[in-house]
Design an enzyme around this catalytic site. Sequence first.
Site, mmCIF file in Angstrom:
data_model
loop_
_atom_site.group_PDB
_atom_site.id
_atom_site.type_symbol
_atom_site.label_atom_id
_atom_site.label_comp_id
_atom_site.label_asym_id
_atom_site.label_seq_id
_atom_site.Cartn_x
_atom_site.Cartn_y
_atom_site.Cartn_z
ATOM 1 N N ARG A 7 0.831 -1.214 0.000
ATOM 2 C CA ARG A 7 0.000 0.000 0.000
ATOM 3 C C ARG A 7 0.859 1.255 0.000
ATOM 4 O O ARG A 7 0.581 2.210 -0.738
ATOM 5 C CB ARG A 7 -0.954 0.011 1.192
ATOM 6 C CG ARG A 7 -2.059 -1.032 1.085
ATOM 7 C CD ARG A 7 -2.942 -1.057 2.310
ATOM 8 N NE ARG A 7 -2.121 -1.338 3.479
ATOM 9 C CZ ARG A 7 -2.289 -0.786 4.684
ATOM 10 N NH1 ARG A 7 -3.226 0.096 4.898
ATOM 11 N NH2 ARG A 7 -1.499 -1.109 5.679
ATOM 12 N N ASN B 169 -6.243 -2.681 2.710
ATOM 13 C CA ASN B 169 -6.167 -4.130 2.852
ATOM 14 C C ASN B 169 -7.581 -4.673 3.007
ATOM 15 O O ASN B 169 -8.382 -4.120 3.761
ATOM 16 C CB ASN B 169 -5.357 -4.513 4.098
ATOM 17 C CG ASN B 169 -3.871 -4.358 3.892
ATOM 18 O OD1 ASN B 169 -3.372 -4.360 2.776
ATOM 19 N ND2 ASN B 169 -3.145 -4.230 4.985
#
Length: 89
Positions: free
Chosen positions: A18, A36
């Site tokens: 990320r 997530n």
Amino acid sequence: MAAARFLVSGRVQGVGFRAATRGQARLLGLVGQAINLPDGRVEVRVWGLAERVDALERWLHVGPALARVDAVTRHAEEGAPEQVEFVID
């Protein structure tokens, strides 16, 4: 402005995916978010110039060094971005 939602599967959680996606998106001048998902995938929602969204999609197929990307699926995204930059949640 183009918009897309990507679902990235593989070893993409706990490997800086990320944060690296945020860095790449910011370099491309895109806004959006990466989160997530409970099933182990990462969801990336992004808005910006079409060629830059396409460039991020190509990058998502590789990801950062510690990641292993098995699949990237692209879906159309509706509406305007909720963010004014690229964020991770």
